[in-house]
Design an enzyme around this catalytic site. Structure first.
Site, PDB file in Angstrom:
ATOM      1  N   HIS A  74     -10.665   8.417  48.611  1.00 33.14           N
ATOM      2  CA  HIS A  74      -9.591   7.938  47.733  1.00 33.14           C
ATOM      3  C   HIS A  74      -9.480   8.719  46.426  1.00 33.14           C
ATOM      4  CE1 HIS A  74      -8.869   4.295  50.190  1.00 33.14           C
ATOM      5  NE2 HIS A  74     -10.118   4.560  50.557  1.00 33.14           N
ATOM      6  N   HIS A 120     -14.552  -4.086  54.053  1.00 32.73           N
ATOM      7  CA  HIS A 120     -13.132  -4.083  54.403  1.00 32.73           C
ATOM      8  C   HIS A 120     -12.835  -5.413  55.091  1.00 32.73           C
ATOM      9  CE1 HIS A 120     -12.562   0.279  53.733  1.00 32.73           C
ATOM     10  NE2 HIS A 120     -13.773   0.415  54.247  1.00 32.73           N
TER      11      HIS A 120
HETATM   12 ZN   LIG Z   1     -11.423   4.177  52.123  1.00 28.23          ZN
HETATM   13 ZN   LIG Z   2     -13.569   2.686  50.094  1.00 26.70          ZN
END
Ligand SMILES: [Zn+2]
Ligand SMILES: [Zn+2]
Length: 760
Positions: A75, A408
């Site tokens: 990211h 996540h």
């Molecule tokens: Zn990621």
């Molecule tokens: Zn991440």
């Protein structure tokens, strides 16, 4: 060109990376001429330029702001490249902890990626240098959680994303359209972080990660138990455990679990003789960052920090290793080592060393990106390639297990969150094609009942460099400001402060909607001026009288007004009249010094005296400037309600000052001291003649015959075919071929007689 047009009429999403893949996240949003970039990652499975998002496919010079969701390399790691090596010149924002950790992570990333590059060719493949990193670092701005920033009309707010320390979701608002970007997010409260928040305001578009697609996580307690039991049994059989981890984030979470377990099971674990190591270049540096930001973590960890007065990230049972030189590999041990994808570095060296032994265990706890060794090893291959000896392969006999602690959301958590956000447009990112495709189908079937309704949910899973264009009805939300609010609240009993409606074409009228719902029975129409700030997309409804108070800035964008007229009287007189009318007069130029003398003492008002090249300049009521020189008066002001009316009044004074009774009175002081009749008579004629001049201009001629003093003075008015002879001495109309003209002349004579007669 086409792109520009589209950007102005619709919302566009354009993925440069992280669309139908995990890695190199980078998304472009365009709306109303504004461009927002989200994340700038690299792909962990690729190297050099090949690891970048498709930056060549977009003109980065058009980007207004770039928001970085969190410090993970997929990211953030191409940010220095974007800032230093492209034509990007927007502003960059991230949270404080992200910036603090980013610094160490990326300097390590530069080192690691520059290691294998020995040939000059490889050097070119380096994305950026330490200098690039240092130079760009200072230009990164920080944003606090829950604070909203506004950059050229783009408003954005950061919310907790739960994923790693500092991870943020961004809600972006442009011209009333709200977009929520989740970044990587977790809805689980773990050992140190809070779960992701649901922003209080709704969003029109949701850009959401889809890493786990439709998979469901096992309950947290089960996973923790599995993890500790698997590790316990491995070390008890004399094996070594390798946990490849990303240096920061989940590594700390795993360590919190293991440290607690080791403390509780010291006796069973060979009387505490089995060591746990954390091997990372960054281990120590990052610990201090974690300590600094304990206040941003969950209540649990904050309480531990408070109660024990010690850093919960200083572990009793875990030792740090900067490199493997210090490591004495004598027996069973547990090793957390970075990088998490086993592509190179410490974790890869240990993998190659330990994987031939079947007593050992490789335990994958993070998300493994397609194309990396971490993903490959899970297929339990017979051999793996050696990174240090490319010609060699190494047999793999060790056990390989995966227990995910990747922060996540799973399908259930993602769906619950998506439903809470309630966006009708969902764009999936950060997921491999298959799980992403499955998630899309699952979402569509979940929202199937809304199909064909106004709230139908659209789900998109675009590929990289394939745009998603969404049309939004331009509903204008105008905020009522000032008096108009009272006007409205008088009509509507309920308290309203925001109205939405459409501006009608012809009139500045807003049709109000009460709280978004149309008040069918009693439609209220309010008139006002709709003030639109195109740059910041603010729309205010203001009543005319309030305009100046609420939009002081408007005058800077409107025209200057200027008017010039001829004045046939003394500056002193004009000044005196203005002083009677206006309290606020600032003297800018005063050649004659007339404004200083307290008692205005005009001299004889003769023709010779009236011509004056002396300059007088005044500023009246702050904004209106009056300049008089050579009997020419120039008025200048900025257009506004207030100044326009001041200027009108000044103009009226200039036009009437010659003829006003006060003028004549002030100009005729001498008469009071007794002067000859003849002179006085002439003076009266001149005053009346000036009234005629004002009314008829050059059409009026005064016939002064100085030789025949005793004869009556005549005035002639000629307008086209009409003409009139006026006896100025007797104040009568002698001849006139037009009755309307005669009427006008007679009324002027009446005024003139009234003005002149009582004074002397
Ligand atoms: Zn990621
Ligand atoms: Zn991440």
């Amino acid at each position: 060109m086409e792109q520009e047009q589209v950007a102005k009429t619709s919302f566009r999403f354009f993925g440069l990376g992280g669309s139908n893949e995990v890695g190199r996240s980078c998304h472009i949003l365009q709306y109303k001429g504004k461009t927002v970039m989200l994340d700038a990652g690299v792909h962990p499975a690729h190297q050099g330029l090949a690891s970048l998002p498709f930056y060549d496919e977009f003109d980065l010079s058009t980007v207004d702001i770039l928001l970085i969701s969190h410090f993970h390399l997929d990211h953030a790691a191409s940010l220095p490249y974007v800032m230093q090596r492209t034509n990007f010149h927007g502003r960059v924002f991230m949270t404080h902890p992200t910036k603090a950790i980013y610094r160490w992570l990326l300097s390590d990333f530069v080192k690691v990626t520059n290691i294998g590059s020995t040939s000059p060719l490889d050097k070119d493949e380096n994305l950026y240098s330490d200098e690039d990193l240092a130079e760009s670092f200072d230009r990164i701005e920080t944003i606090d959680y829950h604070s909203t920033m506004d950059v050229n009309g783009i408003k954005f707010t950061a919310f907790h994303a739960g994923h790693v320390l500092g991870a943020a979701m961004f809600q972006i608002e442009i011209a009333g359209l709200r977009v929520l970007f989740t970044g990587d997010y977790s809805r689980e409260v773990d050992r140190h972080l809070n779960s992701a928040e649901v922003p209080p305001l709704p969003s029109d578009v949701l850009i959401v990660e889809s890493t786990f697609g439709t998979a469901t996580h096992e309950p947290r307690v089960n996973r923790e138990r599995k993890l500790t039991q698997l590790i316990h049994s491995t070390v008890m059989r004399g094996g070594r455990v390798l946990l490849p981890v990303f240096a920061l984030g989940r590594a700390q979470e795993i360590m919190l679990i293991l440290d607690e377990y080791w403390s509780q099971h010291a006796n069973e674990l060979a009387n505490g003789q089995v060591p746990i190591f954390y091997a990372s270049n960054l281990a120590r540096k990052c610990m201090s960052v974690f300590q600094t930001y304990v206040n941003m973590m969950n209540d649990d960890i904050r309480k531990k920090f408070r109660d024990s007065q010690s850093n919960p990230f200083i572990f009793k049972n875990i030792s740090y290793l900067k490199n493997l030189d210090e490591f004495q590999d004598f027996g069973p041990s547990v090793m957390l080592a970075s990088p998490g994808m086993l592509q190179n570095g410490l974790s890869r060296d240990l993998l190659e060393k330990w994987c031939p032994d079947d007593k050992n265990l490789v335990l994958i706890t993070g998300y493994s990106v397609e194309g990396t060794m971490a993903k490959f090893i899970m297929l339990e291959p017979d051999t793996i390639p050696s990174i240090n000896n490319p010609d060699m392969t190494i047999p793999r006999r060790c056990q390989v297990e995966e227990i995910s602690f990747a922060a996540h959301v799973d399908f259930r958590e993602n769906l619950e969150f998506i439903e809470k956000i309630g966006a009708t447009n969902i764009i999936l990112v950060h997921g491999e094609s298959n799980p992403m495709g499955r998630l899309k189908s699952a979402l569509l079937s979940n929202f199937a009942s809304l199909k064909g309704t106004e709230t139908e949910v659209h789900v998109f899973n675009p590929r990289n460099c394939v745009a998603v264009d969404l049309e939004f009805k331009g509903i204008k939300i105008a905020k009522a400001v000032g008096n108009i609010v009272d006007e409205v609240t008088n009509v509507l009993t309920s308290k309203i402060n925001v109205f939405s409606g459409e501006k009608s074409e012809e009139k500045d009228v807003i049709q109000l909607e009460d709280g978004g719902k149309k008040a069918d029975e009693e439609e209220t129409i309010v008139s006002g001026i709709l003030v639109s700030d195109e740059k910041n997309f603010d729309l205010n409804l203001v009543s005319l009288s309030d305009l100046r108070d609420h939009h002081m800035d408007l005058s800077t964008t409107v025209l200057k007004e200027r008017q010039t007229i001829r004045v046939d009287c003394k500056n002193e007189l004009i000044y005196w009249h203005l002083c009677q009318m206006f309290g606020d007069i600032e003297v800018l130029i005063d050649d004659e010094g007339i404004t200083h003398s307290k008692d205005i003492n005009p001299q004889e008002n003769s023709e010779d005296n009236k011509k004056s090249s002396q300059e007088l300049e005044l500023r009246i009521m702050g904004d209106v400037k009056l300049n008089i020189i050579d009997n020419v008066a120039t008025l200048e002001w900025s257009q506004s309600i207030m100044s326009d009316s001041v200027a009108d009044s000044v103009m009226a004074i200039l036009l009437s000052v010659d003829s006003s009774p006060a003028s004549i009175k002030r100009s005729s002081h001498k008469c009071e001291h007794g002067h000859d009749e003849e002179h006085n008579e002439l003076w009266k004629i001149k005053q009346v003649a000036r009234l005629f001049k004002e009314q008829f201009g050059d059409c009026f001629t005064l016939l002064l015959n100085k030789d025949s003093v005793n004869e009556d003075v005549q005035g002639v008015i000629t307008i086209g075919k009409n003409s009139a002879h006026v006896n100025m001495t007797k104040m009568t109309v002698d001849e006139c071929n037009s009755n309307p003209l005669k009427g006008r002349i007679e009324s002027i004579l009446n005024i003139g007689t009234d003005l002149v007669a009582p004074l002397c």
